[in-house]
Motif scaffolding. Sequence first.
Motif, PDB file in Angstrom:
ATOM      1  N   TYR A 186      -5.172  -2.775   5.815  1.00  0.00           N
ATOM      2  CA  TYR A 186      -3.836  -2.039   5.593  1.00  0.00           C
ATOM      3  C   TYR A 186      -3.489  -1.440   6.636  1.00  0.00           C
ATOM      4  O   TYR A 186      -4.223  -0.985   7.523  1.00  0.00           O
ATOM      5  N   ASN A 217      -5.674   4.092   1.687  1.00  0.00           N
ATOM      6  CA  ASN A 217      -5.289   3.176   2.323  1.00  0.00           C
ATOM      7  C   ASN A 217      -4.639   3.356   3.720  1.00  0.00           C
ATOM      8  O   ASN A 217      -4.560   2.372   4.454  1.00  0.00           O
ATOM      9  N   GLY A 254       0.862  -1.163   0.077  1.00  0.00           N
ATOM     10  CA  GLY A 254       0.071  -0.006   0.010  1.00  0.00           C
ATOM     11  C   GLY A 254       0.912   1.422  -0.054  1.00  0.00           C
ATOM     12  O   GLY A 254       0.357   2.206  -0.276  1.00  0.00           O
TER      13      GLY A 254
END
Length: 365
Positions: A298, A165, A138
Amino acid sequence: MFAKQQIQGLPPYAPGKPIEEVKQDYGLTKVVKMASNENPYGASPLVAKAITHAASATSIYPDGYGTVLRDKLAAKHALDKQQLILGNGSDEVIQFFCRSFLTPETSTVMATPTFSQYKLNATIEGAIIREVAVKEDGSHDLEGMLAAIDETTRIVWVCNPNNPNGVALDEASMIDFLQRVPESCIVVCDEAYFEYVAREDYPKSLDLLKEYPNFVVLRTFSKAYGLAALRVGYGMAQKEIAQAVDPVRPPFNNNTLGHIAAAAALEDETFINECKEKNRQERERLRVYFEGRGLFVYPSETNFLLIETGVLGNKIFQAYLEKGFILRSGEALGYPTAIRISIGSEEENGELLQVSNEILPGLGV
Ligand SMILES: Cc1ncc(COP(=O)(O)O)c(C=O)c1O
């Protein structure tokens, strides 16, 4: 119709459904919005007090320079007040930079997925847009972004932490990046979630501002400070850049209540610290729950979580909506099978988890 070619067919910003409409549509008495990364604890009580006092001053134009707020921000960050760019939300500061630096002959580099407004504003200016996919974890692919920069590139955007994210970059990576970006390209680092970040190696961007003449930092009062409705954000840069951008700023871009509210909010660091701590605890609670269900979450340094579900985001969004929770489908955010949840209060999160126990098994999650 002679609108600029690049805006023809461009979809307007699609706001989330209003709470009242959701109540009506699904026969609900209570609806919780966890979609726009607002502060569930509101704002410091000092804000309401300050703007109540100012409520009778509406016939007078705002101070176009935002002197009081500017002075306070300059003192807080130990900057010259000419290094600040005040915007109607940091959205507007993004717009100022695009208007000031981008043309059809120039290019701009950004991560994807990232915050949508960089691309939108660059598109409106007709600039060449180079998007570099984030890495699997991410984070921004800074090497890829460097490779995408050439002599036409005027702005590279680093959203740190990144929306949607929540992943943040560390200081060593940022410094290495700044050392390698040519001076002809400014690095706009969007720190909208700065107040929530806990990782110790997060860049000390105010120190970096002194060293790198092409570095710009954006912050906002819309998130931890709880002033999203009043639209106050700002940019910080070396004087030369801040002054270059200033002419594109409309004369009264912030309103008086926004100025007063932001100045009052700065007086209450205790409120911010409390919100940060509650957010950390609640984010952890949600993370543990969703990871416990075997989902990938995430690692977020913000007040939201992006969760990979393996099921189309709109489907999950709809299931929660019918139960009174407005979340954000990943489909419009570049993560088609994810859902983004803004961290709510303890009570809201408790209800969300209860509803999740009912909804997720039915969706095969
Ligand atoms: C990364 C990022 N930047 C900027 C903004 C814009 O915030 P505002 O215009 O309210 O300051 C947001 C809002 O969601 C955001 O997530």
